[in-house]
Design a protein around this motif. Structure first.
Motif, PDB file in Angstrom:
ATOM      1  N   VAL A 101      -2.602  14.750  -8.503  1.00  0.00           N
ATOM      2  CA  VAL A 101      -2.302  16.045  -9.106  1.00  0.00           C
ATOM      3  C   VAL A 101      -3.153  16.250 -10.348  1.00  0.00           C
ATOM      4  O   VAL A 101      -3.308  17.372 -10.819  1.00  0.00           O
ATOM      5  CB  VAL A 101      -0.800  16.201  -9.435  1.00  0.00           C
ATOM      6  CG1 VAL A 101       0.025  16.229  -8.160  1.00  0.00           C
ATOM      7  CG2 VAL A 101      -0.315  15.113 -10.360  1.00  0.00           C
ATOM      8  N   GLU A 102      -3.700  15.162 -10.867  1.00  0.00           N
ATOM      9  CA  GLU A 102      -4.627  15.228 -11.991  1.00  0.00           C
ATOM     10  C   GLU A 102      -5.647  14.116 -11.823  1.00  0.00           C
ATOM     11  O   GLU A 102      -5.299  12.962 -11.611  1.00  0.00           O
ATOM     12  CB  GLU A 102      -3.874  15.035 -13.307  1.00  0.00           C
ATOM     13  CG  GLU A 102      -4.723  15.182 -14.537  1.00  0.00           C
ATOM     14  CD  GLU A 102      -3.916  15.054 -15.815  1.00  0.00           C
ATOM     15  OE1 GLU A 102      -4.533  14.780 -16.853  1.00  0.00           O
ATOM     16  OE2 GLU A 102      -2.685  15.210 -15.775  1.00  0.00           O
ATOM     17  N   PHE A 137      -0.603  10.950  -9.803  1.00  0.00           N
ATOM     18  CA  PHE A 137      -0.297  11.261  -8.411  1.00  0.00           C
ATOM     19  C   PHE A 137       1.097  11.865  -8.340  1.00  0.00           C
ATOM     20  O   PHE A 137       1.881  11.723  -9.286  1.00  0.00           O
ATOM     21  CB  PHE A 137      -0.347   9.986  -7.547  1.00  0.00           C
ATOM     22  CG  PHE A 137      -1.747   9.510  -7.275  1.00  0.00           C
ATOM     23  CD1 PHE A 137      -2.430   9.947  -6.153  1.00  0.00           C
ATOM     24  CD2 PHE A 137      -2.386   8.648  -8.146  1.00  0.00           C
ATOM     25  CE1 PHE A 137      -3.737   9.523  -5.901  1.00  0.00           C
ATOM     26  CE2 PHE A 137      -3.682   8.213  -7.905  1.00  0.00           C
ATOM     27  CZ  PHE A 137      -4.352   8.661  -6.779  1.00  0.00           C
ATOM     28  N   PRO A 138       1.446  12.502  -7.225  1.00  0.00           N
ATOM     29  CA  PRO A 138       2.822  12.957  -7.069  1.00  0.00           C
ATOM     30  C   PRO A 138       3.756  11.744  -7.133  1.00  0.00           C
ATOM     31  O   PRO A 138       3.346  10.630  -6.782  1.00  0.00           O
ATOM     32  CB  PRO A 138       2.852  13.583  -5.673  1.00  0.00           C
ATOM     33  CG  PRO A 138       1.428  13.874  -5.338  1.00  0.00           C
ATOM     34  CD  PRO A 138       0.616  12.850  -6.069  1.00  0.00           C
ATOM     35  N   PRO A 173       0.825  -1.211   0.000  1.00  0.00           N
ATOM     36  CA  PRO A 173       0.000   0.000   0.000  1.00  0.00           C
ATOM     37  C   PRO A 173       0.858   1.260   0.000  1.00  0.00           C
ATOM     38  O   PRO A 173       1.963   1.276   0.537  1.00  0.00           O
ATOM     39  CB  PRO A 173      -0.817  -0.109   1.282  1.00  0.00           C
ATOM     40  CG  PRO A 173      -0.153  -1.132   2.113  1.00  0.00           C
ATOM     41  CD  PRO A 173       0.673  -1.991   1.211  1.00  0.00           C
ATOM     42  N   CYS A 174       0.319   2.316  -0.578  1.00  0.00           N
ATOM     43  CA  CYS A 174       0.995   3.612  -0.588  1.00  0.00           C
ATOM     44  C   CYS A 174       1.098   4.124   0.846  1.00  0.00           C
ATOM     45  O   CYS A 174       0.145   4.022   1.613  1.00  0.00           O
ATOM     46  CB  CYS A 174       0.237   4.613  -1.453  1.00  0.00           C
ATOM     47  SG  CYS A 174       0.213   4.192  -3.205  1.00  0.00           S
ATOM     48  N   VAL A 212      -5.699   0.504  -7.676  1.00  0.00           N
ATOM     49  CA  VAL A 212      -4.756   0.829  -8.732  1.00  0.00           C
ATOM     50  C   VAL A 212      -3.330   0.728  -8.221  1.00  0.00           C
ATOM     51  O   VAL A 212      -3.083   0.771  -7.019  1.00  0.00           O
ATOM     52  CB  VAL A 212      -4.993   2.254  -9.282  1.00  0.00           C
ATOM     53  CG1 VAL A 212      -6.406   2.404  -9.840  1.00  0.00           C
ATOM     54  CG2 VAL A 212      -4.721   3.318  -8.238  1.00  0.00           C
ATOM     55  N   VAL A 213      -2.399   0.605  -9.154  1.00  0.00           N
ATOM     56  CA  VAL A 213      -0.978   0.688  -8.825  1.00  0.00           C
ATOM     57  C   VAL A 213      -0.517   2.085  -9.204  1.00  0.00           C
ATOM     58  O   VAL A 213      -0.773   2.550 -10.322  1.00  0.00           O
ATOM     59  CB  VAL A 213      -0.157  -0.381  -9.579  1.00  0.00           C
ATOM     60  CG1 VAL A 213       1.335  -0.178  -9.351  1.00  0.00           C
ATOM     61  CG2 VAL A 213      -0.585  -1.780  -9.140  1.00  0.00           C
ATOM     62  N   VAL A 214       0.137   2.766  -8.262  1.00  0.00           N
ATOM     63  CA  VAL A 214       0.742   4.067  -8.535  1.00  0.00           C
ATOM     64  C   VAL A 214       2.221   3.811  -8.816  1.00  0.00           C
ATOM     65  O   VAL A 214       2.938   3.277  -7.966  1.00  0.00           O
ATOM     66  CB  VAL A 214       0.566   5.043  -7.352  1.00  0.00           C
ATOM     67  CG1 VAL A 214       1.257   6.369  -7.644  1.00  0.00           C
ATOM     68  CG2 VAL A 214      -0.909   5.252  -7.039  1.00  0.00           C
TER      69      VAL A 214
END
Length: 119
Positions: free
Chosen positions: A33-34, A100-101, A25-26, A56-58
């Motif tokens: 950011v978008e 994302f950032p 997990p993040c 989702v995977v960032v």
């Protein structure tokens, strides 16, 4: 005219199941950011309220990959059949356009799209 309003984009970390090749997990709770709102077909937009959840995977550069619908609770408002697939498809199409950032390493995140009909 009635419209579906995307009322919330709730973000939280996702847990990994044993044996999956998904990253963990993040760690941060940063906002995208978008972000792009899902677009549902006009003929279905009057019929539901509820939410669709995607995991989702960032990626390290903030791109979103590997979206999977992990939950949907949609309630029919017009006594017709709810087309869950249309809402799920719209969520998947939208979330892959999110950014994302940057993160130190790939991680997973849950994104919740809440829908509510406006009168």
């Amino acid at each position: 005219m009635n419209r579906v309003l995307l009322i919330a984009l709730a973000l939280s970390s996702a847990s990994c199941r044993a044996g999956e090749e998904l990253p963990g997990p993040c760690k941060d709770a940063s906002r995208p950011v978008e972000s792009i709102a899902p677009v549902v077909p006009a003929m279905t937009e009057m019929q539901v309220r509820g939410s669709v959840v995607a995991t989702v995977v960032v990626e390290e550069d903030g791109r979103v990959t590997n979206p999977v619908i992990t939950g949907a609770q949609l309630e029919g408002l017009d006594r017709g059949r709810v087309d869950n697939a249309a809402y799920e498809r719209a969520a998947l199409i939208a979330v892959v356009k999110w950014r994302f950032p940057p993160v130190p390493s790939r991680c997973t995140r849950k994104v919740t799209f809440d829908f509510q009909r406006l009168d």
